[in-house]
Write an enzyme that holds these catalytic residues in place. Structure first.
Site, PDB file in Angstrom:
ATOM      1  N   HIS A  58       0.771  -1.159   0.120  1.00  0.00           N
ATOM      2  CA  HIS A  58       0.058  -0.065   0.075  1.00  0.00           C
ATOM      3  C   HIS A  58       0.816   1.311  -0.166  1.00  0.00           C
ATOM      4  CE1 HIS A  58      -3.669   2.140   0.555  1.00  0.00           C
ATOM      5  NE2 HIS A  58      -3.102   2.823   1.502  1.00  0.00           N
ATOM      6  N   HIS A 107     -10.026   3.303  -0.527  1.00  0.00           N
ATOM      7  CA  HIS A 107     -10.077   2.730   0.763  1.00  0.00           C
ATOM      8  C   HIS A 107     -11.224   1.665   0.722  1.00  0.00           C
ATOM      9  CE1 HIS A 107      -9.596   4.483   5.363  1.00  0.00           C
ATOM     10  NE2 HIS A 107      -8.312   4.438   4.874  1.00  0.00           N
TER      11      HIS A 107
END
Length: 752
Positions: A58, A107
């Site tokens: 990420h 998200h």
């Protein structure tokens, strides 16, 4: 993770054989060994925590950066680009001394685990990226993907996500002006919650994430640090979901929009008084990210005392403090003589602020806890020198068979009655139906500068009240197209967003992207990713729209089942005067309807093939980027010069979907004639790219058609705005009342 006695740097050097939980923190064995090699010893627990989150997929883009380099290598020359890839968000010049920053991020996994907080903190995080550039946030957008609309879990995830986006954005006082909602079974266990934001500033107000000037103070301000979000970047956002694993709920952050609103105003006032040398928001990886990135991007080192971090939970270990992703926090670098004034401003806005360290003249990031040094690293090795993987990739074995399963050969309606029935079914399908149930939960007009908002082709915000200068933004992506051909699918996403911006009258300037894919450890997924990036980079080069930044979200996969490759593309455009914008809705009866562009038999990945036949196969529509550029120029010129009163791009659902939407929004019907050389089915339902529907006042017809003819853009007169139905002459008629019921009742019925 914290050990007794304190795991200091000296202790780590003296106890090389201590076992550390590197695998639990998401590191691979060779990655841990690389950390040991860099440090020349085993890491302390705190150092391990920092490397684990910063080297996660990420944060480090370790599987994607070899491909993402194309956005720099193929970047078109652009006078508008002020800040590009590598900062919190890209910045472009929109004229009159104004700059606009914008970005889209994901998200996804947090929003599946905890829909409300996952989506809310997605909005909060992207807004802080905008603040960190020195801009005032002015709007948000939200491209969303959910599982099958009638699946029970969609009723759990979607309302929570929508409530989270609306709750956070509405409390911040930010209008939600765009985005999209798509349903597909492939997103069942992996919904995509992408959040975008736009901010406006003057050129001289741009700020960067760097810590420069020995002796300058590092100030942590905003909310207290708690235990929420620990491991969010390294575990929750960098792994494939597996039902056998324990709940990941503790890794989801908890948001407080009222705290963020205070943070925004506090930060902007500090900017206005020129108090800040460098700034970084605390998002993924929390303090680990903020300290290492500020230090590595500056001219010196940094010394931090972790004891000074304000805590919500006094039992947190130093490792947990460094990994926490508690929301509404930022880090500023401030000159010593300006610290008191900075703290005064924070106190005025009721924002907790603490000096936690200072910039040094060395090249190390040193962090202390209870008097002991627990981190001593070169910050670049944490923030920028993570592993880089050239993952194996290969065109999947099933790709040829998928493309050979030609949607153009599916059974077509045999009678006008059957065509009417299929059109009505399409208009009422979840992906084509009105999303008013969702978008009505967002405030579109707060702040008073919203000019266009959903369901318009692109959102538009006024930047300057005196001149009418404005910006437009559209986000688009089609995972079905990308599954059929990732290269073309990415270019179709770019082309549609580019076209949507131009349809409203704005000139496309720049791109941000959010690239959502399955596991990079699957060669087929990695091939999809590589092809999509190549397609997007090539397309941006051809259209002259540089990529200013974005986000990669991998591991959107449950077990062996990956989502469709879903590159979401955001295009930002500028318009000199928002009063000249072009809306979607038909404006006046009697106006002439023109179809711009060429229509071919292109049904691969189409809404018709999905809704009527539950089919995915064949090839997606062809892309002609030069045609897209020409179409955009015509639409922008026609809007500026008052030649068209409404316009709508043609994409999912083809011409009939565009006509129905424009008619329902304007509460005016249309009579259409099928042009020579086309059958009614292809005319209405083809999804050929590079097309738009425009309504031309009769007084402007000659001027408009002359312009199109001179520029070589096909412009076919297909009908007139008229009546209270959509009438396809010689085929069928659909009253607006019947269309409205079909179009607007689907989503409420599914989610009631």
């Amino acid at each position: 993770m914290s050990r007794t006695p304190l795991d200091t740097v000296d202790n780590a050097a003296a106890t090389p054989d201590v076992e550390l939980p590197w695998a639990e923190l998401g590191l691979k064995k060779d990655e841990y060994e690389r950390v040991v090699e860099i440090l020349g010893r085993r890491p302390t627990g705190a150092e391990l925590a920092m490397y684990s989150v910063m080297w996660s997929e990420h944060c480090s883009y370790k599987s994607s950066k070899v491909h993402l380099r194309q956005f720099g290598e193929k970047a078109p020359q652009s006078d508008a680009m002020l800040v590009g890839i590598g900062e919190n968000a890209g910045v472009v010049d929109v004229g009159q001394g104004y700059a606009v920053t914008f970005k889209v991020e994901s998200h996804n996994h947090p929003s599946y685990v905890e829909p409300y907080q996952g989506a809310a903190t997605g909005v909060g995080g992207i807004v802080r990226d905008i603040i960190a550039m020195g801009a005032r946030p002015v709007a948000v957008v939200d491209p969303l993907r959910f599982g099958a609309a009638d699946h029970p879990d969609t009723k759990r995830v979607l309302p929570g996500v929508v409530a989270g986006i609306g709750g956070y954005g509405n409390c911040l006082g930010l209008p939600n002006i765009g985005g999209e909602v798509v349903f597909d079974a492939c997103y069942q266990g992996n919904p995509l919650v992408n959040a975008g934001a736009i901010g406006v500033m003057r050129h001289e107000d741009i700020h960067l994430a760097k810590a420069s000037g020995a002796g300058n103070k590092v100030i942590l301000y905003g909310a207290r640090t708690g235990g929420d979000g620990i491991g969010g970047a390294s575990i929750l956002a960098s792994e494939t979901f597996d039902d056998a694993k324990p709940s990941k709920r503790p890794a989801v952050q908890v948001g407080d929009p009222f705290q963020e609103k205070l943070l925004i105003e506090c930060t902007l006032e500090a900017f206005q008084e020129k108090l800040v040398v460098g700034i970084q928001d605390l998002g993924a990886a929390g303090l680990s990210c903020a300290t290492s990135e500020l230090a590595s991007n500056g001219s010196g080192g940094m010394r931090v005392t972790l004891d000074d971090v304000p805590l919500r939970d006094s039992t947190l270990s130093p490792e947990e403090i460094l990994m926490s992703e508690s929301q509404e926090r930022m880090c500023a670098v401030v000159e010593p003589e300006k610290v008191d004034r900075f703290l005064e401003i924070c106190e005025k806005w009721d924002v907790i602020a603490t000096v936690i360290g200072e910039v040094t003249d060395g090249d190390r990031l040193e962090i202390f806890w209870h008097g002991g040094k627990i981190v001593d690293v070169d910050p670049r090795t944490v923030a920028h020198d993570g592993p880089v993987y050239e993952r194996p990739y290969a065109r999947p074995e099933w790709q040829d068979a998928l493309q050979a399963d030609d949607a153009n050969k599916l059974p077509r309606p045999a009678t006008p009655e059957e065509l009417r029935e299929q059109v009505l079914k399409l208009v009422a399908s979840p992906n084509q139906a009105s999303k008013k149930w969702i978008t009505s939960q967002y405030d579109h007009f707060v702040q008073g500068n919203t000019v266009l908002a959903q369901p318009e082709d692109s959102g538009m915000i006024r930047v300057d009240e005196e001149t009418g200068l404005g910006v437009a933004i559209a986000t688009d992506g089609n995972g079905r197209y990308a599954k059929l051909d990732p290269y073309t699918g990415a270019q179709l996403a770019l082309a549609e967003a580019y076209r949507n911006v131009a349809t409203t009258g704005a000139k496309p300037l720049a791109v941000s992207d959010c690239l959502n894919f399955g596991s990079p450890e699957d060669p087929a997924v990695m091939w999809q990713f590589a092809e999509a990036v190549r397609g997007l980079a090539d397309g941006c080069l051809q259209l002259g729209t540089p990529v200013t930044g974005g986000n990669v979200s991998l591991y959107n996969q449950t077990g062996e089942a990956a989502i469709h490759p879903t590159p979401v593309v955001a295009v930002l455009g500028v318009i000199d005067d928002v009063a000249r914008r072009t809306p979607v809705a038909f404006q006046e009866e009697g106006q002439l309807l023109y179809l711009l562009g060429d229509t071919s038999e292109e049904f691969g990945g189409s809404a018709w093939s999905q809704v009527v036949h539950d089919h995915l196969g064949g090839l997606p529509p062809k892309v002609d980027l030069e045609r897209e550029r020409l179409l955009a120029e015509i639409l922008i010129s026609a809007s500026r010069d008052g030649m068209i009163d409404s316009a709508h791009d043609l994409s999912d659902g083809g011409l009939i979907q565009a006509v129905v939407e424009s008619a329902l929004l304007g509460e005016k019907g249309a009579r259409l004639i099928v042009p020579d050389g086309l059958d009614a089915f292809t005319f209405l339902l083809s999804e050929s790219a590079g097309r738009a529907l425009v309504a031309v006042p009769r007084s402007e017809e000659l001027r408009f058609t002359d312009m199109c003819g001179a520029r070589g853009l096909p412009a076919t007169r297909i009908g007139v705005v008229d009546g209270d139905s959509v009438d396809i002459q010689g085929e069928f008629t659909l009253p607006l009342a019947e269309l409205r019921e079909a179009h607007e009742n689907t989503i409420p019925a599914l989610l009631a």
